[in-house]
Structures are given as structure tokens and as C-alpha cells.
Design a protein around this motif. Structure first.
Motif, PDB file in Angstrom:
ATOM      1  N   ARG A 105      47.677  53.315  17.283  1.00  0.00           N
ATOM      2  CA  ARG A 105      46.286  52.874  17.164  1.00  0.00           C
ATOM      3  C   ARG A 105      46.143  51.709  16.200  1.00  0.00           C
ATOM      4  O   ARG A 105      45.152  50.980  16.239  1.00  0.00           O
ATOM      5  CB  ARG A 105      45.413  54.051  16.720  1.00  0.00           C
ATOM      6  CG  ARG A 105      45.259  55.115  17.810  1.00  0.00           C
ATOM      7  CD  ARG A 105      44.164  56.108  17.453  1.00  0.00           C
ATOM      8  NE  ARG A 105      44.554  56.961  16.344  1.00  0.00           N
ATOM      9  CZ  ARG A 105      45.163  58.145  16.486  1.00  0.00           C
ATOM     10  NH1 ARG A 105      45.436  58.588  17.700  1.00  0.00           N
ATOM     11  NH2 ARG A 105      45.479  58.862  15.431  1.00  0.00           N
ATOM     12  N   ILE A 106      47.144  51.534  15.333  1.00  0.00           N
ATOM     13  CA  ILE A 106      47.109  50.393  14.408  1.00  0.00           C
ATOM     14  C   ILE A 106      47.371  49.092  15.142  1.00  0.00           C
ATOM     15  O   ILE A 106      46.784  48.048  14.832  1.00  0.00           O
ATOM     16  CB  ILE A 106      48.151  50.601  13.288  1.00  0.00           C
ATOM     17  CG1 ILE A 106      47.739  51.770  12.397  1.00  0.00           C
ATOM     18  CG2 ILE A 106      48.345  49.324  12.467  1.00  0.00           C
ATOM     19  CD1 ILE A 106      48.782  52.141  11.361  1.00  0.00           C
ATOM     20  N   LYS A 107      48.267  49.137  16.134  1.00  0.00           N
ATOM     21  CA  LYS A 107      48.658  47.937  16.874  1.00  0.00           C
ATOM     22  C   LYS A 107      47.545  47.557  17.850  1.00  0.00           C
ATOM     23  O   LYS A 107      47.245  48.281  18.789  1.00  0.00           O
ATOM     24  CB  LYS A 107      49.958  48.195  17.641  1.00  0.00           C
ATOM     25  CG  LYS A 107      50.505  46.990  18.381  1.00  0.00           C
ATOM     26  CD  LYS A 107      51.008  45.929  17.451  1.00  0.00           C
ATOM     27  CE  LYS A 107      51.648  44.780  18.221  1.00  0.00           C
ATOM     28  NZ  LYS A 107      52.137  43.716  17.332  1.00  0.00           N
ATOM     29  N   ILE A 136      48.120  53.172  28.176  1.00  0.00           N
ATOM     30  CA  ILE A 136      49.253  53.992  28.604  1.00  0.00           C
ATOM     31  C   ILE A 136      50.504  53.611  27.831  1.00  0.00           C
ATOM     32  O   ILE A 136      51.312  54.467  27.451  1.00  0.00           O
ATOM     33  CB  ILE A 136      49.470  53.879  30.119  1.00  0.00           C
ATOM     34  CG1 ILE A 136      48.248  54.423  30.860  1.00  0.00           C
ATOM     35  CG2 ILE A 136      50.724  54.633  30.546  1.00  0.00           C
ATOM     36  CD1 ILE A 136      48.363  54.386  32.352  1.00  0.00           C
ATOM     37  N   ARG A 137      50.669  52.326  27.569  1.00  0.00           N
ATOM     38  CA  ARG A 137      51.823  51.936  26.754  1.00  0.00           C
ATOM     39  C   ARG A 137      51.708  52.510  25.343  1.00  0.00           C
ATOM     40  O   ARG A 137      52.723  52.895  24.745  1.00  0.00           O
ATOM     41  CB  ARG A 137      51.947  50.413  26.705  1.00  0.00           C
ATOM     42  CG  ARG A 137      53.180  49.976  25.928  1.00  0.00           C
ATOM     43  CD  ARG A 137      53.444  48.503  26.027  1.00  0.00           C
ATOM     44  NE  ARG A 137      54.569  48.119  25.201  1.00  0.00           N
ATOM     45  CZ  ARG A 137      55.004  46.875  25.059  1.00  0.00           C
ATOM     46  NH1 ARG A 137      54.411  45.881  25.721  1.00  0.00           N
ATOM     47  NH2 ARG A 137      56.032  46.599  24.279  1.00  0.00           N
ATOM     48  N   MET A 138      50.490  52.585  24.802  1.00  0.00           N
ATOM     49  CA  MET A 138      50.304  53.221  23.493  1.00  0.00           C
ATOM     50  C   MET A 138      50.846  54.641  23.518  1.00  0.00           C
ATOM     51  O   MET A 138      51.554  55.075  22.600  1.00  0.00           O
ATOM     52  CB  MET A 138      48.816  53.242  23.131  1.00  0.00           C
ATOM     53  CG  MET A 138      48.214  51.909  22.755  1.00  0.00           C
ATOM     54  SD  MET A 138      46.418  52.012  22.536  1.00  0.00           S
ATOM     55  CE  MET A 138      46.278  53.281  21.287  1.00  0.00           C
ATOM     56  N   ARG A 139      50.521  55.380  24.565  1.00  0.00           N
ATOM     57  CA  ARG A 139      50.968  56.771  24.669  1.00  0.00           C
ATOM     58  C   ARG A 139      52.487  56.846  24.860  1.00  0.00           C
ATOM     59  O   ARG A 139      53.148  57.712  24.280  1.00  0.00           O
ATOM     60  CB  ARG A 139      50.238  57.452  25.821  1.00  0.00           C
ATOM     61  CG  ARG A 139      48.740  57.572  25.599  1.00  0.00           C
ATOM     62  CD  ARG A 139      47.991  57.892  26.882  1.00  0.00           C
ATOM     63  NE  ARG A 139      48.456  59.146  27.465  1.00  0.00           N
ATOM     64  CZ  ARG A 139      48.138  59.535  28.698  1.00  0.00           C
ATOM     65  NH1 ARG A 139      47.372  58.764  29.463  1.00  0.00           N
ATOM     66  NH2 ARG A 139      48.580  60.702  29.150  1.00  0.00           N
ATOM     67  N   ALA A 140      53.031  55.920  25.684  1.00  0.00           N
ATOM     68  CA  ALA A 140      54.474  55.926  25.914  1.00  0.00           C
ATOM     69  C   ALA A 140      55.234  55.630  24.620  1.00  0.00           C
ATOM     70  O   ALA A 140      56.238  56.295  24.304  1.00  0.00           O
ATOM     71  CB  ALA A 140      54.832  54.904  26.992  1.00  0.00           C
ATOM     72  N   GLU A 141      54.784  54.636  23.862  1.00  0.00           N
ATOM     73  CA  GLU A 141      55.464  54.313  22.608  1.00  0.00           C
ATOM     74  C   GLU A 141      55.307  55.445  21.588  1.00  0.00           C
ATOM     75  O   GLU A 141      56.214  55.686  20.785  1.00  0.00           O
ATOM     76  CB  GLU A 141      54.945  52.989  22.055  1.00  0.00           C
ATOM     77  CG  GLU A 141      55.348  51.782  22.889  1.00  0.00           C
ATOM     78  CD  GLU A 141      55.163  50.464  22.165  1.00  0.00           C
ATOM     79  OE1 GLU A 141      54.711  50.491  21.000  1.00  0.00           O
ATOM     80  OE2 GLU A 141      55.494  49.415  22.756  1.00  0.00           O
ATOM     81  N   SER A 142      54.170  56.121  21.620  1.00  0.00           N
ATOM     82  CA  SER A 142      53.993  57.271  20.727  1.00  0.00           C
ATOM     83  C   SER A 142      55.007  58.360  21.068  1.00  0.00           C
ATOM     84  O   SER A 142      55.612  58.968  20.167  1.00  0.00           O
ATOM     85  CB  SER A 142      52.566  57.811  20.853  1.00  0.00           C
ATOM     86  OG  SER A 142      51.608  56.831  20.498  1.00  0.00           O
TER      87      SER A 142
END
Length: 394
Positions: A81-83, A89-95
Motif C-alpha cells: 500500500r506504500i508503493k 492484483i499485482r499489489m496482492r501478488a507481491e504481498s
């Protein structure tokens, strides 16, 4: 730390960068390597995320494979969420990557992370043309890694007029780095010979040709729409190289069939987009279909049309041939290598021949003269054969 001959590090950056989007041919290759290398000894995974590098062990690679297959990602974490500007979906994948990894680091610490966790002398495999950077190659030297790079094609150098701005230079830099590898894997003899044209003999590493295997799409339910039989399918990103303009020209003169354009809009193709926005009769744009829907449409079609100006392999026609779908293709050497005399070939400069063959195929479909005779003639390449060739060298 001792190494077995089968210990490998697979770069998975491309799959994560495209999380949640329909898989392209290159994505499918990277996923196939993830799936098959997990069956052939210990596997590590490397990803360049938006916040640095992430390293997965075999267990993490298995979990990542399952998430990609199911498109089932966890909730975004605080760091994602900082980035700013990341696709949700990419946020979730990287998490999930950070939850699964054995280590992660900022770019400057990549070499130290690899030296701390990886066995010396393993093989790094890059199949996605992504993340093959000077930083990565330098870090791999620190663990005495052998480097294997998959080269899908040399299209940016062969037909630069159909590329996005900057693509040609980026590909030339990629090829210069790929020349530092120990092995270049090509999907065809055509790509192998193209590489030899673009890299001097003294800089060309060892190469091997291994045709891509086929993960046949299983037909599900075809989407509903205003089209009717006979209809034709063309499949792929709507970009200049795919030559959708020819089909739009032809369809102004084809009253007896519909055209289904399956694929998302790409780049530098404004004239074609404008023509599509004008809703030409009997032409239907269908982005975002899943594999099963595409396969169902193909099975009900009078044929696949593929007037592309250049291809490194041409996976959609191979998939269509495996389903027994009639093919009308541009007369390219790669198709002859992979498909032989199964398709009908027509030079894209010969609009009359394309018009004639489309009319014949539509009439055959209407008369019930189907693809049954064609299907048994084509035995598609297998991933088993591909990996039998590649893994003996990596």
C-alpha cells in the motif's frame, strides 16, 4: 553447500508483473517452466518486485504456482500500500511473494542475498526476456551460476517498423546481455537461425532448438453475441504486426461470414482502433476471454485467420491445429517448420487469394465439410519432448 546437477533458479519476474492479466504466449512458457522444473529437482525462484528482489525456495515456488493457476491472491500487505500506482492484483501478488519468500532485499543487496542462500554452481533460467539485467548477471557470477536464456524471437530487430517506441533498443540491449549466457534456448530452428544473423559467431553462445509444448485449451462455454455461423476467429493482441488491418479490409467485401477478433488492444495501432470503434458490420471485438471460451469459439468456427507479418513461433495457430480447426496463414517459414502442409498459406499481399480462401472455407463449413480429416494429421509438440532436450543441457 553441495549442489545436485538439477538445482536451478528460475526467474519469475514476468509472471508476477502480469498477475491477473490473460496469459500471453511468453507468459505460458514461463509458467510451463515453473510447473515442469518443480518435477526435476530443487527449484529456487527469483522475482524483481516493485520494492526489490524476492527469493523463493521450492516450497515457495509450489505455493506461487498454485496461486497463479487459480488466480487466487491474498490481501495486500502494508508495504504494497506504500508503493503508489501499482495494479491492485499485482499489489496482492507481491504481498504473497513476501509472505512466501525465504529472503528479500533491496537491489543493491542482491549479490549478498544470493551468496547467502543459494548453492554455488546452480543454473539460472530466464524465459521471459524480463529481469535479465547487468545487476542480475553480476550477482549470479557471485555464486558461479550457469545462465540459460530462452529467446522467443528476434522480431524487434527483424520488423522494427511494427514496434513500440524504444522496443528495438531495449531488445538489442537484451540480446547483448543474452550473449553472455552459457546456453540460449530457442523455440524453433527459425529463431535459432535468426539469432545467428544478429549475433556474430564469436559472441553467439551455445544454442538449442526445442519446440514449445502445447497445453491444449479445454473448450467450455462459448460467449453469446450477435454473430452467426459461419464465423472466423483471429487471436492475439491488436498490434500492427498482427495485421488486423488486412482482415478489416477484406471484411468490407465478405457478406457471408462474421469475424471475431479475440484479444486486447495493444499499441501504435490508432487507425485500426478507429475502424473498430466505427463498428464495421459483421466484425466483433472480444477482449478478455478466458482459454475455455476461446477454445469453444474456435471449435465452432469456419477457421482461424492469422495474417501476421512476423512470428517467432505462432502459438495460436498451433493450438487451433490441435483442435482440428482449419487455418489460413501468412506464408511464413516458421509455420512451415511447425505445421507443415496442414494450413492453407497465402501471402498477405494477395488480397484476392485471401478473399477466395475465406469464401471457400465459409462454404465448406456451411456444407458440413469439416475439419475431421485434418485433425489426426497434426501431432502437436509436447512439453515432455521440450524438456527432454533442454534439461540435458541445463
Amino acid at each position: 553447500m553441495a549442489i545436485t546437477p538439477r538445482e536451478r533458479l528460475l526467474d519469475l519476474t514476468r509472471l508476477i508483473s502480469r498477475a491477473g492479466r490473460p496469459m500471453t504466449g511468453v507468459d505460458r512458457v514461463e509458467f510451463a517452466y515453473l510447473t515442469h522444473l518443480l518435477q526435476h529437482g530443487p527449484l529456487w525462484g527469483l522475482v524483481r518486485s516493485s520494492l526489490g528482489y524476492v527469493l523463493l525456495d521450492t516450497r515457495g515456488c509450489v505455493a506461487l504456482r498454485d496461486r497463479i493457476a487459480a488466480q487466487n491472491w491474498g490481501a495486500p500487505d502494508r508495504l504494497s500500500r506504500i508503493k503508489r500506482g501499482l495494479d491492485p492484483i499485482r499489489m496482492r501478488a507481491e504481498s504473497d511473494l513476501r509472505r512466501l519468500c525465504v529472503a528479500r532485499c533491496l537491489p543493491l543487496r542482491l549479490g549478498a542475498m544470493l551468496r547467502r542462500h543459494l548453492p554455488r554452481g546452480l543454473t539460472y533460467v530466464n524465459t521471459g526476456h524480463t529481469n535479465l539485467t547487468d545487476r542480475v548477471l553480476s550477482a549470479l557470477q557471485g555464486v558461479d551460476a550457469r545462465v540459460t536464456v530462452f529467446v522467443h524471437d528476434t522480431i524487434p530487430l527483424d520488423v522494427p517498423q511494427y514496434q513500440r517506441p524504444g522496443t528495438v533498443d531495449r531488445f538489442r540491449h537484451f540480446l547483448n546481455r543474452a550473449a553472455r549466457a552459457d546456453l540460449l534456448v530457442c523455440n524453433s530452428h527459425q529463431t535459432e537461425s535468426d539469432l545467428a544473423r544478429h549475433l556474430p559467431a564469436e559472441r553467439l553462445p551455445r544454442t538449442v532448438s526445442a519446440p514449445l509444448g502445447l497445453d491444449l485449451r479445454t473448450p467450455t462455454q462459448a460467449p453469446d453475441g450477435p454473430w452467426q455461423a459461419p464465423y472466423f476467429v483471429t487471436l492475439g493482441t491488436i498490434e500492427p504486426r498482427k495485421n488486423h488491418a488486412l482482415l478489416l479490409d477484406l471484411w468490407e467485401e465478405i457478406p457471408e461470414a462474421h469475424l471475431l477478433i479475440c484479444g486486447s488492444r495493444g499499441w501504435e495501432n490508432h487507425a485500426v482502433f478507429a475502424r473498430l470503434d466505427a463498428r464495421p458490420p459483421r466484425v466483433h471485438e472480444l477482449p478478455g476471454l478466458d482459454d475455455g471460451q476461446v477454445a469453444a469459439l474456435l471449435q465452432g468456427s469456419a477457421g482461424m485467420l492469422f495474417p501476421s507479418f512476423a512470428e517467432g513461433y505462432g502459438l495460436p495457430p498451433v493450438e487451433a491445429a490441435a483442435l482440428g480447426v482449419p487455418l489460413l496463414l501468412n506464408n511464413l517459414p516458421i509455420y512451415w517448420e511447425v505445421l507443415g502442409d496442414i494450413p492453407v498459406y497465402a501471402d498477405v499481399a494477395d488480397k484476392y487469394l485471401w478473399r477466395k480462401e475465406i469464401s471457400r472455407m465459409a462454404a465448406d463449413h456451411q456444407a458440413g465439410r469439416t475439419r475431421a480429416e485434418q485433425a489426426p494429421r497434426f501431432a502437436p509438440p509436447t512439453w515432455a519432448a521440450h524438456f527432454k532436450t533442454v534439461l540435458t543441457l541445463t
